[in-house]
Design a protein around this motif. Structure first.
Motif, PDB file in Angstrom:
ATOM      1  N   ALA A 138       0.832  -1.206   0.000  1.00 33.15           N
ATOM      2  CA  ALA A 138       0.000   0.000   0.000  1.00 33.15           C
ATOM      3  C   ALA A 138       0.867   1.257   0.000  1.00 33.15           C
ATOM      4  O   ALA A 138       0.584   2.228  -0.719  1.00 33.15           O
ATOM      5  N   ARG A 139       1.936   1.238   0.798  1.00 33.71           N
ATOM      6  CA  ARG A 139       2.851   2.385   0.827  1.00 33.71           C
ATOM      7  C   ARG A 139       3.498   2.585  -0.529  1.00 33.71           C
ATOM      8  O   ARG A 139       3.599   3.713  -1.032  1.00 33.71           O
ATOM      9  N   SER A 140       3.941   1.497  -1.145  1.00 33.61           N
ATOM     10  CA  SER A 140       4.586   1.593  -2.453  1.00 33.61           C
ATOM     11  C   SER A 140       3.596   2.083  -3.503  1.00 33.61           C
ATOM     12  O   SER A 140       3.939   2.897  -4.363  1.00 33.61           O
ATOM     13  N   GLN A 141       2.352   1.588  -3.421  1.00 36.29           N
ATOM     14  CA  GLN A 141       1.341   2.016  -4.381  1.00 36.29           C
ATOM     15  C   GLN A 141       1.036   3.498  -4.222  1.00 36.29           C
ATOM     16  O   GLN A 141       0.875   4.224  -5.221  1.00 36.29           O
ATOM     17  N   ALA A 142       0.972   3.956  -2.967  1.00 33.93           N
ATOM     18  CA  ALA A 142       0.715   5.378  -2.725  1.00 33.93           C
ATOM     19  C   ALA A 142       1.857   6.233  -3.261  1.00 33.93           C
ATOM     20  O   ALA A 142       1.646   7.284  -3.867  1.00 33.93           O
ATOM     21  N   ARG A 143       3.081   5.765  -3.036  1.00 32.83           N
ATOM     22  CA  ARG A 143       4.242   6.508  -3.538  1.00 32.83           C
ATOM     23  C   ARG A 143       4.248   6.531  -5.067  1.00 32.83           C
ATOM     24  O   ARG A 143       4.585   7.551  -5.681  1.00 32.83           O
ATOM     25  N   LEU A 144       3.864   5.402  -5.673  1.00 30.52           N
ATOM     26  CA  LEU A 144       3.787   5.339  -7.128  1.00 30.52           C
ATOM     27  C   LEU A 144       2.773   6.342  -7.654  1.00 30.52           C
ATOM     28  O   LEU A 144       3.032   7.039  -8.657  1.00 30.52           O
ATOM     29  N   GLN A 145       1.639   6.437  -7.001  1.00 33.77           N
ATOM     30  CA  GLN A 145       0.619   7.394  -7.436  1.00 33.77           C
ATOM     31  C   GLN A 145       1.109   8.828  -7.283  1.00 33.77           C
ATOM     32  O   GLN A 145       0.830   9.691  -8.136  1.00 33.77           O
ATOM     33  N   GLU A 146       1.868   9.095  -6.199  1.00 37.43           N
ATOM     34  CA  GLU A 146       2.437  10.430  -6.019  1.00 37.43           C
ATOM     35  C   GLU A 146       3.399  10.769  -7.149  1.00 37.43           C
ATOM     36  O   GLU A 146       3.376  11.881  -7.701  1.00 37.43           O
ATOM     37  N   LEU A 147       4.257   9.802  -7.489  1.00 42.99           N
ATOM     38  CA  LEU A 147       5.220  10.040  -8.564  1.00 42.99           C
ATOM     39  C   LEU A 147       4.514  10.229  -9.900  1.00 42.99           C
ATOM     40  O   LEU A 147       4.903  11.089 -10.708  1.00 42.99           O
ATOM     41  N   GLN A 148       3.468   9.420 -10.152  1.00 46.67           N
ATOM     42  CA  GLN A 148       2.717   9.579 -11.393  1.00 46.67           C
ATOM     43  C   GLN A 148       2.042  10.944 -11.449  1.00 46.67           C
ATOM     44  O   GLN A 148       1.988  11.570 -12.521  1.00 46.67           O
ATOM     45  N   LYS A 149       1.548  11.413 -10.295  1.00 40.46           N
ATOM     46  CA  LYS A 149       0.928  12.741 -10.262  1.00 40.46           C
ATOM     47  C   LYS A 149       1.962  13.821 -10.537  1.00 40.46           C
ATOM     48  O   LYS A 149       1.698  14.776 -11.275  1.00 40.46           O
ATOM     49  N   GLU A 150       3.158  13.686  -9.931  1.00 40.74           N
ATOM     50  CA  GLU A 150       4.228  14.651 -10.179  1.00 40.74           C
ATOM     51  C   GLU A 150       4.629  14.655 -11.654  1.00 40.74           C
ATOM     52  O   GLU A 150       4.848  15.718 -12.247  1.00 40.74           O
ATOM     53  N   ILE A 151       4.733  13.453 -12.241  1.00 41.32           N
ATOM     54  CA  ILE A 151       5.079  13.368 -13.666  1.00 41.32           C
ATOM     55  C   ILE A 151       4.007  14.030 -14.517  1.00 41.32           C
ATOM     56  O   ILE A 151       4.311  14.758 -15.481  1.00 41.32           O
ATOM     57  N   GLN A 152       2.741  13.795 -14.164  1.00 41.82           N
ATOM     58  CA  GLN A 152       1.650  14.400 -14.930  1.00 41.82           C
ATOM     59  C   GLN A 152       1.692  15.923 -14.812  1.00 41.82           C
ATOM     60  O   GLN A 152       1.466  16.640 -15.804  1.00 41.82           O
ATOM     61  N   GLU A 153       1.990  16.434 -13.604  1.00 41.01           N
ATOM     62  CA  GLU A 153       2.083  17.881 -13.423  1.00 41.01           C
ATOM     63  C   GLU A 153       3.230  18.458 -14.244  1.00 41.01           C
ATOM     64  O   GLU A 153       3.097  19.529 -14.849  1.00 41.01           O
ATOM     65  N   VAL A 154       4.359  17.737 -14.267  1.00 44.47           N
ATOM     66  CA  VAL A 154       5.487  18.199 -15.082  1.00 44.47           C
ATOM     67  C   VAL A 154       5.093  18.242 -16.557  1.00 44.47           C
ATOM     68  O   VAL A 154       5.386  19.215 -17.270  1.00 44.47           O
ATOM     69  N   ASN A 155       4.400  17.196 -17.013  1.00 39.51           N
ATOM     70  CA  ASN A 155       3.983  17.151 -18.413  1.00 39.51           C
ATOM     71  C   ASN A 155       2.978  18.255 -18.731  1.00 39.51           C
ATOM     72  O   ASN A 155       3.057  18.892 -19.792  1.00 39.51           O
ATOM     73  N   TRP A 156       2.059  18.523 -17.799  1.00 36.01           N
ATOM     74  CA  TRP A 156       1.082  19.583 -18.030  1.00 36.01           C
ATOM     75  C   TRP A 156       1.758  20.941 -18.059  1.00 36.01           C
ATOM     76  O   TRP A 156       1.437  21.788 -18.903  1.00 36.01           O
ATOM     77  N   ASN A 157       2.703  21.162 -17.131  1.00 37.80           N
ATOM     78  CA  ASN A 157       3.427  22.435 -17.123  1.00 37.80           C
ATOM     79  C   ASN A 157       4.243  22.603 -18.400  1.00 37.80           C
ATOM     80  O   ASN A 157       4.285  23.695 -18.983  1.00 37.80           O
ATOM     81  N   ARG A 158       4.880  21.521 -18.828  1.00 35.54           N
ATOM     82  CA  ARG A 158       5.658  21.596 -20.052  1.00 35.54           C
ATOM     83  C   ARG A 158       4.757  21.879 -21.253  1.00 35.54           C
ATOM     84  O   ARG A 158       5.098  22.700 -22.119  1.00 35.54           O
ATOM     85  N   LYS A 159       3.611  21.211 -21.295  1.00 31.06           N
ATOM     86  CA  LYS A 159       2.678  21.446 -22.402  1.00 31.06           C
ATOM     87  C   LYS A 159       2.179  22.886 -22.391  1.00 31.06           C
ATOM     88  O   LYS A 159       2.105  23.541 -23.452  1.00 31.06           O
ATOM     89  N   SER A 160       1.852  23.397 -21.182  1.00 27.94           N
ATOM     90  CA  SER A 160       1.354  24.772 -21.088  1.00 27.94           C
ATOM     91  C   SER A 160       2.401  25.770 -21.561  1.00 27.94           C
ATOM     92  O   SER A 160       2.099  26.696 -22.334  1.00 27.94           O
ATOM     93  N   LYS A 161       3.653  25.572 -21.122  1.00 28.11           N
ATOM     94  CA  LYS A 161       4.725  26.486 -21.534  1.00 28.11           C
ATOM     95  C   LYS A 161       4.976  26.389 -23.037  1.00 28.11           C
ATOM     96  O   LYS A 161       5.216  27.409 -23.696  1.00 28.11           O
ATOM     97  N   GLN A 162       4.910  25.173 -23.558  1.00 26.88           N
ATOM     98  CA  GLN A 162       5.146  25.013 -24.987  1.00 26.88           C
ATOM     99  C   GLN A 162       4.006  25.616 -25.806  1.00 26.88           C
ATOM    100  O   GLN A 162       4.245  26.197 -26.873  1.00 26.88           O
TER     101      GLN A 162
END
Length: 209
Positions: A138-162
């Motif tokens: 459960a801890r690993s799954q939660a951490r995975l979801q956090e990382l996926q959310k961070e990656i998605q935010e990075v991708n959204w920010n990159r898309k917005s800037k581009q």
């Protein structure tokens, strides 16, 4: 290596036929030509594998290196040998055999107790272990979801800037086209004026003659 100046969210043509193959060919060609001239690990101390080896591991590695067969499991500890033939009449020899027999009996008794304890508490112990594994999952799954959310935010920010950069590029491109067109028009007007001036000079020269 050149600077990365691509804007994949606004650039067009990546899906065109042959683009991917051309990119892969360029990468393969660069890999063939690239020859590293620097040892990137020279600043690190040499790797010491022996620090992780136990005596048993070192012995096993030596056996494998010498291609020797694996030693068979010794069953001597479970044997109950009588005194040697030459010491059958000695009391100490028989006492040693009896002591060995008693030690073996005690060992088997301890094994029996351990089996009984396992039968009584093994299920609960295994359940507790599974609970720990579930918690870790459960801890690993939660951490995975956090990382996926961070990656998605990075991708959204990159898309917005581009996308913002794309709007600016398109505006600048339109301005550039307009200025080039105006320059062309001015050049055309200047060329016509020069033709008129040359024509007037020719007429004036003829008039003077």
């Amino acid at each position: 290596m050149g600077e990365v100046d691509a804007l994949p969210y606004i650039d067009q043509g990546y899906d065109s036929t042959g683009v991917r193959e051309a990119a892969v060919a360029m990468v393969e060609e660069e890999c063939r030509r690239y020859r590293p001239t620097k040892n990137y690990l020279e600043a690190l101390p040499p790797l010491d594998n022996s620090s992780f080896e136990t005596p048993a591991m070192a012995h096993e590695f030596e056996r494998l290196q010498n291609r020797l067969p694996m030693e068979t499991l010794s069953m001597k500890r479970y044997e109950l040998p009588p005194p040697p033939p030459g010491k059958l009449s000695e009391l100490n020899a028989w006492n040693d055999s009896i002591s060995n027999s008693m030690a073996q009996l005690e060992h088997q008794s301890v094994r029996t107790i351990n089996l009984e304890l396992m039968l009584e508490y093994g299920c609960e112990s295994w359940k507790a272990y599974l609970d720990i594994l579930t918690y870790m999952q459960a801890r690993s799954q939660a951490r995975l979801q956090e990382l996926q959310k961070e990656i998605q935010e990075v991708n959204w920010n990159r898309k917005s800037k581009q996308m913002q950069a794309g709007e600016k590029l398109r505006a600048l491109e339109a301005q550039w086209v307009m200025l080039v067109s105006k320059n062309y028009e001015i050049e055309q007007v200047c060329a016509k004026l020069e033709e008129k001036i040359m024509a007037q000079k020719e007429l004036m020269d003829k008039a003077d003659d």
